[in-house]
Each structure stands twice: as C-alpha cells, then as structure tokens.
Design a protein around this motif. Structure first.
Motif, mmCIF file in Angstrom:
data_model
loop_
_atom_site.group_PDB
_atom_site.id
_atom_site.type_symbol
_atom_site.label_atom_id
_atom_site.label_comp_id
_atom_site.label_asym_id
_atom_site.label_seq_id
_atom_site.Cartn_x
_atom_site.Cartn_y
_atom_site.Cartn_z
ATOM 1 N N ALA A 1 68.915 40.309 5.679
ATOM 2 C CA ALA A 1 70.616 40.454 6.461
ATOM 3 C C ALA A 1 71.402 41.023 5.756
ATOM 4 C CB ALA A 1 70.758 39.479 7.739
ATOM 5 N N TYR B 1 68.781 49.524 8.149
ATOM 6 C CA TYR B 1 69.618 48.714 9.191
ATOM 7 C C TYR B 1 68.037 48.641 9.652
ATOM 8 C CZ TYR B 1 73.859 49.522 7.387
ATOM 9 O OH TYR B 1 75.172 48.684 6.862
ATOM 10 N N LEU C 1 65.726 44.430 9.702
ATOM 11 C CA LEU C 1 66.201 43.476 9.901
ATOM 12 C C LEU C 1 65.288 42.866 10.997
ATOM 13 C CD1 LEU C 1 67.997 40.826 9.720
ATOM 14 C CD2 LEU C 1 69.967 42.804 11.238
ATOM 15 N N PHE C 2 65.150 44.400 12.046
ATOM 16 C CA PHE C 2 64.454 43.643 13.464
ATOM 17 C C PHE C 2 63.189 43.691 13.248
ATOM 18 C CE2 PHE C 2 60.856 45.875 16.132
ATOM 19 C CZ PHE C 2 61.230 44.977 17.503
ATOM 20 N N ALA D 1 72.602 41.563 14.287
ATOM 21 C CA ALA D 1 71.476 43.145 14.911
ATOM 22 C C ALA D 1 72.183 43.311 15.507
ATOM 23 C CB ALA D 1 69.953 41.832 15.026
#
Length: 317
Positions: free
Chosen positions: A120, A262, A265-266, A288
């Motif tokens: 993150a 991004y 992050l999941f 998130a």
C-alpha cells in the motif's frame, strides 16, 4: 514483384511494431498491466517468505537468473538473439540501477512490514510516475487522470496512517522504493521506442546479476530442495511480471497504466491473509476501496475515450 514487395514491407512493419515501436492500444496495455501486477504480487509473497531465511542479495541473484533465461527464450522465439544489439547501453544501465535500488528498498520493507502495508505504501509510485512522465516523457495529463490519481493517493494516505507505525524505517523504505520504481517504469517507456521487451529484460537481468553475483561470496546460503522450488517460482513470476509490464509500457502511456497498479493491493491483502493470517485493519480496507474505485474509473474512461476516437489521432484528456 510489386505484390511481393508490399508483403515484405508489411511483414517488416509488423515486426517493427512488435519489437521496437511504441503503440497506443489501451486495452492491451491494461490487460498486460493487470497480469503483470498479479505476477509481481505473487513475487512479493515469495520474497517475504524466503527473506526470513535468506539474504536479499541472494534472493535478487537467483531471481534474475530466471529473468536472463526468460529473455533468451523470448528472443529465440521472436526474432533471434540479434535483437540484443543495442546503441542504448547507457539507458539499459540507468534502468538497471533504478530497478536494483527499487528491489533493495522494497525487499527491506517486505521484511519489516505486513505485506499489505508494504504494498500500500509503495502505491505512491503512480503519483511519482505521473509527475515524472510530464517532465521526462512529455505526456499530457488531463483533469480526469489527475483526479483519479489524487483520489487513489487519498486511499494510500488512509492506509499509511501518518504519524503511526507506517512511517518507520520500513515505511520510508517502501516510499523511497516507489519513487525509484517510477523512474524504472519511465526509463522502460523511453527504451521501448527502439528496444524490444526481451532486450530490456536481457540487459537489466545481466547488469543486476553481475552486481548481485559479486556479493555471493559473503551472502550465499545453500537452499533446501523445497526452497529451490520456491526460488524457481520466484524467478518465473518475477520475470514474466516484468516482461508483461514492459509490454504494458509499450502499448500505453505511463500515466494511463499507473492507476492499474493499485489493483495489486487486492492481491496483497488476500495473500497476506491466506499465507500469514494478517487481517487488514479498517484503514487498509477503506483505503483499498478508494484506490480500486479510482483505478476502475480511470481505466473505464480511457477505454471509452479510445473507442470514441477510433481511427482518429489520439488527443490526451
């Protein structure tokens, strides 16, 4: 005769686009970026697992042996080893240095922080990539991309929890790695206008291998049979991920690809829970959600804009 010449010219044009030219194909860029992020998040899991028993230089050394092997295999199947001839050795060296610094910093962060936190914080990279792409690549970034990126950065700030443990040495290492990662991707975009993805992978694998190999007399530890298997997977996911990322940079502008990162992050939250039992805090979950929504928004706008302008010169929003 004329027909044969036309076919030869078409064949040359196709090969040139495949191996050395930048193209604007947002759908391909996004798909390559999504696949790359999954591979690189899997790489992060393996690095964090192995870093508990092995040094970071050894992990880098074994990871890039795989990168070199993949580059040779791809080159063999797509034009031969002649494509490794280059007049841009300094560019490859610069990218390799950026990449090596990125890895050293981020692998340290993986040791010091939970997987989701490290990933993150490193997601400051898309903002750096956008800022650098303006000055170094001359890309124009309109209000929609700026808005989505800034909203995504709000999500990163929520996860980092300024003033909390997020800004320890591990957090600072993750943030610094994000900056050098952005420089790495900018240099990949610059190289992609004349170099194939296999060539880019080949040269930085060679250069990183030389540096890490020089450290092996002090850091080498013989892996167990099981760990050898993990190192093979490490090399595979890392190399394929980098290859996909190079392709994404070839098909799309850096500022357009940046928000797609991004989605990692999941995977970081999922893998962190499955492997280490880490349960994300409310700030990680909230951040998130903000990040992923901003990513889907900018990706959808890019695809819609490209569909409306099909056949017309691309105009940046």
């Amino acid at each position: 005769m004329t027909e044969q010449l036309n076919r030869n010219m078409a064949s040359f044009h196709t090969r040139h686009l495949a191996h050395g030219a930048l193209q604007r194909a947002p759908r391909k860029a996004i798909l390559f970026a999504l696949a790359a992020i999954f591979c690189l998040c899997t790489l992060d899991v393996l690095v964090k697992w192995l870093a508990a028993r092995y040094s970071i230089p050894q992990i880098i050394f074994l990871r890039y042996i795989g990168g070199l092997c993949l580059a040779l295999a791809v080159a063999h199947g797509s034009g031969g080893f002649g494509q490794f001839r280059t007049r841009r050795l300094s560019g490859h060296l610069t990218r390799a240095v950026f990449n090596l610094i990125t890895m050293l910093l981020f692998y340290y962060a993986l040791r010091a922080l939970p997987l989701a936190d490290a990933v993150a914080i490193a997601f400051a990279a898309p903002l750096f990539m956008t800022l650098l792409s303006i000055g170094l690549l001359g890309e124009r970034v309109g209000i929609y991309r700026w808005s989505a990126l800034l909203v995504g950065m709000v999500g990163v700030v929520i996860i980092m929890r300024p003033g909390d443990a997020g800004f320890g040495l591990g957090g600072l290492a993750a943030l610094a790695s994000a900056f050098f990662y952005a420089l790495t991707q900018i240099s990949a975009r610059q190289l992609s206008n004349s170099e194939s993805s296999a060539t880019i992978l080949f040269y930085y694998s060679i250069l990183v291998l030389l540096v890490s190999a020089a450290l092996m007399p002090w850091y080498w530890q013989m892996p167990s049979l099981t760990d050898w298997g993990l190192f093979v997977l490490l090399a595979l996911f890392g190399s394929v991920g980098q290859l996909f990322l190079n392709q994404a940079c070839r098909y799309g502008e850096v500022s357009m690809i940046a928000p797609v990162e991004y989605t990692g992050l999941f995977w970081a939250v999922l893998f962190g829970f499955l492997v280490w039992g880490d349960i994300p805090s409310w700030s990680v979950i909230l951040g998130a959600v903000v990040i992923i929504l901003s990513t889907f928004y900018i990706t959808r706008r890019e695809l819609m804009q490209n569909a409306r302008q099909e056949g017309a010169p691309p105009v940046e929003r």
